[in-house]
Design a protein around this motif. Structure first.
Motif: not given
Lengths: 109, 113
Positions: A91, A96-97, A99
């Motif tokens: 995070n 927003k995350l 990846f």
């Protein structure tokens, strides 16, 4: 430089082995960290969160090193059912995350 | 408890066609996300929403539009599909973006020919 980087693998290990994955992140302001597991052609699912003090869940241990900006996942006593792709998730603090591309693990009999 | 549901699960489009992917969540989550997943690229954020009536661009927003008219639904639209949009699309939702889990739908496999 990617925001979150992982070794794509695959890591091929026998049952019972110990295996470790690392993940590095570029944004020092990142606030929280996770490991997700994704089986072939399935959706990602949360494996565990990663806390600053390190945390353990059964055979799985996650650690965070903020100074070096990396996260690790250790799997002890690997099982066939551990075969999957492991996604490092950060995070970044901008709602927003992010990846990583994932590390593929193959556990063989 | 359905969690996050995506429709459709599979679709084949011709170049230039339009379509809408629907994501519905029944967990009263504020945050919703659309990702695409391509081999070797991981999951990339297309658009996201921090609440009903709000949307924001992610990492790869071009060619896509979104709407969040109701809290439980997040729609992803492709106005004029291109082969580069062939991908697996995942919707996700979370209560917040703090130290909370994101729940994913089962994915939509889209092929544009």
């Amino acid at each position: 430089r990617k925001e979150v980087e992982q070794d794509p693998g695959p890591f091929n290990v026998p049952e019972g082995a110990t295996v470790a994955f690392n993940c590095t992140y570029s944004n020092s302001a990142s606030q929280s960290f996770f490991w997700y597991r994704q089986d072939c052609r399935k959706e990602p699912k949360l494996l565990m969160s990663v806390y600053s003090s390190g945390n353990e869940d059964g055979r799985f241990t996650a650690q965070l090193n903020r100074a070096s900006q990396y996260i690790s996942l250790l799997i002890r006593d690997s099982k066939l059912s551990d075969s999957a792709t492991y996604l490092c998730v950060v995070n970044t603090g901008f709602q927003k995350l992010v990846f990583g591309t994932g590390t593929r693990l193959l556990v063989s009999p | 408890n359905a969690g996050v549901t995506q429709t459709p699960k599979f679709r084949v489009l011709k170049t230039g066609q339009s379509m809408t992917l629907l994501c519905a969540q029944d967990m009263n989550h504020e945050y919703m996300y659309w990702y695409r997943q391509d081999p070797g690229m991981g999951l990339r954020l297309i658009h996201y929403s921090v609440g009903e009536g709000t949307t924001a661009k992610g990492e790869v927003p071009d060619g896509y539009n979104v709407s969040r008219l109701k809290k439980q639904n997040f729609l992803l639209g492709l106005e004029s599909a291109a082969p580069s949009q062939t991908s697996v699309y995942f919707c996700a939702s979370s209560y917040s973006t703090g130290n909370t889990e994101a729940f994913f739908g089962q994915g939509t496999r889209l092929t544009v020919v």
